[in-house]
Design an enzyme around this catalytic site. Structure first.
Site, PDB file in Angstrom:
ATOM      1  N   ASP A 283      11.332  -2.676  -8.394  1.00 54.49           N
ATOM      2  CA  ASP A 283      12.372  -3.117  -9.357  1.00 54.49           C
ATOM      3  C   ASP A 283      12.185  -4.592  -9.685  1.00 54.49           C
ATOM      4  O   ASP A 283      12.288  -5.008 -10.834  1.00 54.49           O
ATOM      5  CB  ASP A 283      13.776  -2.970  -8.757  1.00 54.49           C
ATOM      6  CG  ASP A 283      14.328  -1.576  -8.927  1.00 54.49           C
ATOM      7  OD1 ASP A 283      13.697  -0.762  -9.611  1.00 54.49           O
ATOM      8  OD2 ASP A 283      15.391  -1.301  -8.335  1.00 54.49           O
TER       9      ASP A 283
ATOM     10  N   GLY B  77     -11.497  -8.510 -37.056  1.00 58.13           N
ATOM     11  CA  GLY B  77     -12.532  -7.700 -37.698  1.00 58.13           C
ATOM     12  C   GLY B  77     -13.654  -7.397 -36.703  1.00 58.13           C
ATOM     13  O   GLY B  77     -13.406  -7.282 -35.494  1.00 58.13           O
TER      14      GLY B  77
ATOM     15  N   ALA C 169       0.831  -1.213   0.000  1.00 56.52           N
ATOM     16  CA  ALA C 169       0.000   0.000   0.000  1.00 56.52           C
ATOM     17  C   ALA C 169       0.860   1.256   0.000  1.00 56.52           C
ATOM     18  O   ALA C 169       1.293   1.739   1.045  1.00 56.52           O
ATOM     19  CB  ALA C 169      -0.937  -0.011   1.205  1.00 56.52           C
TER      20      ALA C 169
ATOM     21  N   GLU D 175       2.241  -0.299 -11.204  1.00 56.81           N
ATOM     22  CA  GLU D 175       3.674  -0.471 -10.875  1.00 56.81           C
ATOM     23  C   GLU D 175       4.569   0.487 -11.654  1.00 56.81           C
ATOM     24  O   GLU D 175       5.682   0.157 -12.050  1.00 56.81           O
ATOM     25  CB  GLU D 175       4.081  -1.934 -11.055  1.00 56.81           C
ATOM     26  CG  GLU D 175       3.175  -2.821 -10.236  1.00 56.81           C
ATOM     27  CD  GLU D 175       3.815  -4.022  -9.635  1.00 56.81           C
ATOM     28  OE1 GLU D 175       5.045  -4.136  -9.651  1.00 56.81           O
ATOM     29  OE2 GLU D 175       3.053  -4.850  -9.116  1.00 56.81           O
TER      30      GLU D 175
ATOM     31  N   SER E  61       4.259   3.903 -18.116  1.00 54.39           N
ATOM     32  CA  SER E  61       5.337   3.843 -19.123  1.00 54.39           C
ATOM     33  C   SER E  61       6.219   5.089 -19.037  1.00 54.39           C
ATOM     34  O   SER E  61       7.440   5.003 -19.209  1.00 54.39           O
ATOM     35  CB  SER E  61       4.727   3.753 -20.524  1.00 54.39           C
ATOM     36  OG  SER E  61       4.165   2.487 -20.713  1.00 54.39           O
TER      37      SER E  61
HETATM   38  C1  LIG Z   1      -5.476  -1.873 -11.265  1.00 52.42           C
HETATM   39  C2  LIG Z   1      -4.462  -1.110 -10.492  1.00 52.42           C
HETATM   40  C3  LIG Z   1      -3.825  -1.743  -9.407  1.00 52.42           C
HETATM   41  C4  LIG Z   1      -2.906  -1.051  -8.636  1.00 52.42           C
HETATM   42  N1  LIG Z   1      -2.324  -1.668  -7.569  1.00 52.42           N
HETATM   43  C5  LIG Z   1      -1.556  -0.937  -6.709  1.00 52.42           C
HETATM   44  C6  LIG Z   1      -1.085  -1.534  -5.475  1.00 52.42           C
HETATM   45  O1  LIG Z   1      -1.303  -2.716  -5.203  1.00 52.42           O
HETATM   46  N2  LIG Z   1      -0.385  -0.735  -4.624  1.00 52.42           N
HETATM   47  C7  LIG Z   1      -0.115   0.561  -4.883  1.00 52.42           C
HETATM   48  O2  LIG Z   1       0.505   1.203  -4.048  1.00 52.42           O
HETATM   49  N3  LIG Z   1      -0.548   1.148  -6.054  1.00 52.42           N
HETATM   50  C8  LIG Z   1      -1.259   0.427  -6.946  1.00 52.42           C
HETATM   51  N4  LIG Z   1      -1.718   1.005  -8.126  1.00 52.42           N
HETATM   52  C9  LIG Z   1      -1.429   2.407  -8.388  1.00 52.42           C
HETATM   53  C10 LIG Z   1      -0.500   2.636  -9.580  1.00 52.42           C
HETATM   54  O3  LIG Z   1       0.797   2.246  -9.260  1.00 52.42           O
HETATM   55  C11 LIG Z   1      -0.653   4.106  -9.992  1.00 52.42           C
HETATM   56  O4  LIG Z   1      -1.924   4.241 -10.592  1.00 52.42           O
HETATM   57  C12 LIG Z   1       0.450   4.560 -10.949  1.00 52.42           C
HETATM   58  O5  LIG Z   1       1.679   4.592 -10.290  1.00 52.42           O
HETATM   59  C13 LIG Z   1       0.155   5.942 -11.540  1.00 52.42           C
HETATM   60  O6  LIG Z   1      -0.226   6.859 -10.581  1.00 52.42           O
HETATM   61  P1  LIG Z   1      -1.551   7.739 -10.803  1.00 52.42           P
HETATM   62  O7  LIG Z   1      -2.633   6.811 -11.188  1.00 52.42           O
HETATM   63  O8  LIG Z   1      -1.762   8.587  -9.614  1.00 52.42           O
HETATM   64  O9  LIG Z   1      -1.241   8.624 -12.072  1.00 52.42           O
HETATM   65  P2  LIG Z   1      -0.475  10.049 -12.072  1.00 52.42           P
HETATM   66  O10 LIG Z   1       0.768   9.944 -11.279  1.00 52.42           O
HETATM   67  O11 LIG Z   1      -1.459  11.108 -11.737  1.00 52.42           O
HETATM   68  O12 LIG Z   1      -0.079  10.185 -13.604  1.00 52.42           O
HETATM   69  C14 LIG Z   1      -1.001  10.627 -14.612  1.00 52.42           C
HETATM   70  C15 LIG Z   1      -0.257  10.694 -15.927  1.00 52.42           C
HETATM   71  O13 LIG Z   1       0.830  11.636 -15.820  1.00 52.42           O
HETATM   72  C16 LIG Z   1       2.036  11.016 -16.201  1.00 52.42           C
HETATM   73  N5  LIG Z   1       3.148  11.535 -15.388  1.00 52.42           N
HETATM   74  C17 LIG Z   1       3.180  11.733 -14.044  1.00 52.42           C
HETATM   75  N6  LIG Z   1       4.382  12.211 -13.667  1.00 52.42           N
HETATM   76  C18 LIG Z   1       5.123  12.299 -14.803  1.00 52.42           C
HETATM   77  C19 LIG Z   1       6.455  12.701 -15.090  1.00 52.42           C
HETATM   78  N7  LIG Z   1       7.292  13.109 -14.115  1.00 52.42           N
HETATM   79  N8  LIG Z   1       6.885  12.674 -16.378  1.00 52.42           N
HETATM   80  C20 LIG Z   1       6.070  12.258 -17.389  1.00 52.42           C
HETATM   81  N9  LIG Z   1       4.793  11.839 -17.164  1.00 52.42           N
HETATM   82  C21 LIG Z   1       4.338  11.861 -15.894  1.00 52.42           C
HETATM   83  C22 LIG Z   1       1.817   9.524 -15.904  1.00 52.42           C
HETATM   84  O14 LIG Z   1       2.702   8.710 -16.628  1.00 52.42           O
HETATM   85  C23 LIG Z   1       0.375   9.369 -16.343  1.00 52.42           C
HETATM   86  O15 LIG Z   1       0.318   9.212 -17.734  1.00 52.42           O
HETATM   87  C24 LIG Z   1      -2.592   0.301  -8.951  1.00 52.42           C
HETATM   88  C25 LIG Z   1      -3.216   0.912 -10.052  1.00 52.42           C
HETATM   89  C26 LIG Z   1      -4.125   0.226 -10.820  1.00 52.42           C
HETATM   90  C27 LIG Z   1      -4.795   0.906 -11.989  1.00 52.42           C
END
Ligand SMILES: Cc1cc2nc3c(=O)[nH]c(=O)nc-3n(C[C@H](O)[C@H](O)[C@H](O)COP(=O)(O)OP(=O)(O)OC[C@H]3O[C@@H](n4cnc5c(N)ncnc54)[C@H](O)[C@@H]3O)c2cc1C
Length: 385
Positions: free
Chosen positions: A238, A337, A122, A361, A364
């Site tokens: 990692d 299709g 978490a 995790e 991209s």
């Molecule tokens: C199904 C699912 C399961 C998950 N499981 C877990 C879990 O078990 N534990 C846990 O802790 N988290 C979990 N997550 C959270 C996940 O790791 C985050 O959703 C992810 O790290 C992105 O964070 P965010 O959604 O807040 O997006 P944001 O950080 O708000 O990013 C939004 C967009 O901005 C881009 N962006 C942000 N900063 C930069 C930058 N510096 N440079 C370029 N682009 C950037 C991102 O790439 C993205 O496209 C889960 C998410 C999902 C969808």
């Protein structure tokens, strides 16, 4: 493939049979009904798959990481939701292996290994996703322990897990250096599970919110050193990114298999569509990209097995295979299709399920930051010499 020895190939053949009988038949139902993959969990526990990273002395079934990749790839090929029971067990147990003391490892790892208790990682919060160092949950020392307050979101296995590794700030004046990790068990007063999200894919995986309101945990639940847990989180990611890459490989392979079979079977203009160069080239490109992703993923796993640094290689494998899985699933729908757009054809599920792979995790973009920073830092160091 050169990376695999006879033991790996034997393991792959053995698990393919188990997966086809015990996991694949439930994939459609799990997706349609959003039910938790209990059958997959039962199989995974029985076969020791949820403990592939846990050493025998802690009740586990430790295998090399390449075997772990093969396992996750094969389960993902049948059902991505089901593969999450294994990746979640990895994510919840890795912090114990990285930073736990002997008491913590002896107390919790056997429970996770034997499937008696599930675990979660978490870290993410509403205002701290990619920027994980910006979390604002707090842990304040009190009465021989810590009081945790905060709100976590997107937590995999929320509600299903009994053991949560929770990251919180013990020093608000610091960014990453003020973060500590705590073991919080389900049922601890002040700890509540919030809502479970409805998602576009991996419908069998639970993703939800956690709330901590004056939740007291004893000092022995501090995992690793106070203020040093950001490193635990990053080291865990990692390693686990290699297994997310393996998920991408499995899904992409399933999409390619389905699309190639359809292309050979479907006749248009008097010939199988596979004979039209436009379709044939798509199949070739899908297969080539999957092969490249597999080499990257197995290389990262082999480096981890050799105890080498894997941050860059794991990020590359995760980035490449998760993007590949999306491209391959897109092309699979195209090759099907109109049928590819219909519920009931598996490529429609692959297309939706693939979407999460470039997000969780670390997105991209974040993988690119990790890779780019390592390369430019190496160059900066060289230039200073
Ligand atoms: C199904 C699912 C399961 C998950 N499981 C877990 C879990 O078990 N534990 C846990 O802790 N988290 C979990 N997550 C959270 C996940 O790791 C985050 O959703 C992810 O790290 C992105 O964070 P965010 O959604 O807040 O997006 P944001 O950080 O708000 O990013 C939004 C967009 O901005 C881009 N962006 C942000 N900063 C930069 C930058 N510096 N440079 C370029 N682009 C950037 C991102 O790439 C993205 O496209 C889960 C998410 C999902 C969808």
């Amino acid at each position: 493939m050169l990376f695999l020895n006879s033991g790996h190939i034997e393991f792959q053949e053995k698990i393919r049979k188990i997966i086809s009988e015990q996991i694949a038949p439930f994939a459609k139902k799990i997706d349609e009904e959003g039910c938790y993959p209990r059958e997959a969990l039962q199989t995974a526990v029985k076969e020791g798959w949820t403990a592939f990273n846990i050493p025998k002395e802690y009740g586990g079934n430790k295998k090399d990481n390449l075997t772990g990749c093969i396992l996750i790839e094969e389960v993902s090929r049948a059902c991505l939701s089901s593969s999450c029971v294994i990746t979640m067990a990895f994510l919840g147990s890795a912090p114990f292996l990285i930073a736990g003391n002997e008491n913590q490892k002896m107390r919790y790892l056997p429970l996770i290994a034997k499937g008696e208790k599930a675990s979660s990682f978490a870290l993410t919060e509403p205002h701290a996703g990619s920027d994980a160092g910006a979390i604002s949950s707090t842990a304040v020392r009190k009465d021989g322990g810590y009081i945790i307050n905060g709100h976590k979101c997107f937590i995999g296995n929320a509600g299903e897990s009994d053991i949560y590794v929770v990251f919180a700030k013990t020093d608000l004046n610091q960014k990453t250096r003020g973060i500590s990790a705590f073991i919080v068990e389900k049922g601890t007063p002040g700890f509540k599970i919030g809502s479970i999200a409805k998602k576009m894919g991996i419908n069998g995986q639970r993703t939800g919110e956690l709330f901590f309101e004056n939740c007291w945990v004893p000092e022995e639940n501090l995992l690793g050193e106070e203020g040093r847990a950001f490193r635990i989180a990053m080291q865990t990611l990692d390693q686990s990114r290699i297994f997310i890459a393996a998920q991408g490989l499995g899904l992409a392979q399933a999409a390619l298999d389905a699309a190639a079979r359809h292309a050979v079977d479907r006749i248009q203009f008097g010939t199988p569509i596979a004979e039209h160069q436009g379709v044939m080239f798509k199949i070739s490109e899908m297969a080539t990209n999957i092969h490249a992703g597999r080499l990257m993923t197995y290389d990262a796993a082999a480096l981890l097995d050799a105890g080498m640094p894997v941050t860059k290689e794991a990020a590359m494998a995760k980035y490449y295979t998760s993007e590949t899985a999306n491209k391959v699933a897109y092309q699979a729908v195209q090759i099907f299709g109109g049928r590819g757009f219909l519920k009931g054809f598996p490529v429609e599920r692959y297309y939706r399920d693939a979407r999460v792979l470039t997000l969780y995790e670390g997105t991209s973009e974040i993988q690119n930051l990790v890779i780019g920073r390592i390369i430019t830092n190496e160059i900066k160091k060289e230039m200073k010499k």
